[in-house]
Scaffold this active site. Structure first.
Site, PDB file in Angstrom:
ATOM      1  CE1 TYR A   1      -2.522   0.796  -2.340  1.00 23.60           C
ATOM      2  CE2 TYR A   1      -2.940   3.119  -2.805  1.00 23.60           C
ATOM      3  CZ  TYR A   1      -3.253   1.956  -2.133  1.00 23.60           C
ATOM      4  OH  TYR A   1      -4.307   1.959  -1.257  1.00 23.60           O
TER       5      TYR A   1
ATOM      6  CE  LYS B   1      -0.283   0.222   4.991  1.00 21.95           C
ATOM      7  NZ  LYS B   1      -1.032   0.505   6.185  1.00 21.95           N
TER       8      LYS B   1
ATOM      9  CB  SER C   1      -7.812   3.349  -2.276  1.00 22.12           C
ATOM     10  OG  SER C   1      -7.273   4.635  -2.098  1.00 22.12           O
TER      11      SER C   1
ATOM     12  CE  LYS D   1      -5.707  -1.226  -2.723  1.00 20.68           C
ATOM     13  NZ  LYS D   1      -5.948  -2.514  -2.052  1.00 20.68           N
TER      14      LYS D   1
END
Ligand code: UFG
Length: 342
Positions: free
Chosen positions: A150, A85, A125, A154
């Protein structure tokens, strides 16, 4: 009723395990301990009096994942937290992020299908919105090009879920987190960043306790009331509770679609200076900070429209910014052995 929590020894995962156990779910944790510690299982047991079943392995391994699901084919739902993350690290090591975050999701989905397990809650997110055109940002806002590998994991994960639910019996809920901070009231679990923290609140608490010299505030020339960037900070326990609601919604067949998306935020935007002031208020300590240039890749301001989650999930974030900072500060002190409650 048995629930698998991947990444269950991590920050949000551990708080969610506690809330699940409080609601009488039987919890099985899978974690490879790449960014967490096995002792978290002991802490969870101290809080709830129940020791969750824990298996240490890497969900990127297809055979181990399938063997696990075969053994635990009575699982009723999966809450999938296990992922890397760190935004900056993902820019340095994109393939590590794509492999870890995407292969584990695909392995889990394949094993859920082959073992007839239908319900997945996925950690997404607010990064998928980038800098939204309208604030507050609702689930209907367009997905913007990801700012980092990252963030892209998602977005791609949500696409993998969309395609998978169309072709299988799997249902999924993606929960789009805003900025989770704070720790459990017991101060037995909390956020444990490895090395120098990237995120604001761990950096603040580590500065206050003397581990870091000074907090750098990234930018004061944003188009916001005090010039610093605005986020929607949410207490990790409020966030954890939303996962229990989501998993129940799936098990009780209350979903309106086989893939649903919910924002998890408070609906309040606070600037970096607001967070610092709140911390100073609850800790009674002045914080050593200085204003520096903007951090590359940061969005100016984002906060949630939580109306859809509030209405559909019957869930609402309840804890204030001061409560978030107070619990983060208590956790930092207990963890560093500077508070007698350990
Ligand atoms: N900040 C500082 N100094 C610090 C750390 C952060 O001023 O030392 C500021 C940031 O510039 C930002 C705010 O504090 O304005 C919050 O920063 P965080 O790093 O705590 O959180 P982010 O909003 O950058 O990160 C979050 C999630 C990520 C997600 C990202 C998307 O933690 O998982 O949003 O923007 F990818």
């Amino acid at each position: 009723m048995k629930i698998l929590v991947t990444g269950g020894t991590g920050y949000i995962g551990s708080h969610t395990v506690v809330e699940l156990q409080k609601q009488n779910f039987e919890v099985v944790i899978v974690d490879n301990l790449s960014n967490s510690q096995a002792e978290v299982v002991d802490s969870i047991e101290k809080i709830t009096g129940i020791r969750p079943h824990f298996e240490e392995f890497d969900l990127v391994n297809r055979e181990l994942t399938e063997a696990f699901f075969k053994k635990h084919n009575d699982i009723k739902g999966v809450i999938h937290f296990a992922a890397f993350k760190a935004v900056g690290e993902s820019v340095e090591k994109p393939l590590m992020y794509y492999r870890n975050n995407l292969v584990s999701l695909m392995n889990i989905l394949e094993s859920m299908i082959s073992n007839g397990i239908p319900n997945l809650v996925f950690s997404s997110s607010c990064t998928v919105y980038g800098q939204p055109d309208e604030l507050p940002v609702s689930e209907k806002a367009p997905i913007k090009k990801a700012e980092s590998p990252y963030g892209n994991t998602k977005q791609i994960s949500e696409e993998i879920l969309t395609d998978t639910i169309h072709s299988s019996s799997v249902n999924a809920i993606a929960l789009r987190y805003f900025n989770p901070i704070g720790a459990h009231d017991s101060a037995l679990i909390g956020e444990l960043p490895l090395g120098v923290p990237n995120n604001l609140v761990p950096f603040i608490t580590q500065t206050a306790i003397g581990l870091r010299k000074q907090l750098s505030v990234f930018g004061e020339d944003y188009n916001t009331p005090d010039g610093t960037a605005i986020r929607d900070y949410i207490h990790v326990v409020d966030l954890a509770k939303a996962h229990v609601v989501a998993v129940k919604r799936m098990i009780e067949n209350k979903m309106k679609n086989s893939f649903e998306v919910f924002n998890l935020g408070t609906g309040n935007g606070y600037s970096v200076l607001d967070v610092i002031k709140s911390f100073e208020r609850v800790s009674g300590l002045p914080l050593n900070y200085k204003i520096v240039g903007r951090r590359p890749g940061d969005v100016e301001q984002v906060w949630a429209d939580p109306a859809w989650s509030n209405e559909e999930l019957g869930w609402k974030a309840e804890r204030s910014l001061d409560e978030m900072n107070a619990s983060a500060w208590k956790w930092e002190q207990v963890y560093r052995g500077k508070n007698s409650s350990k």
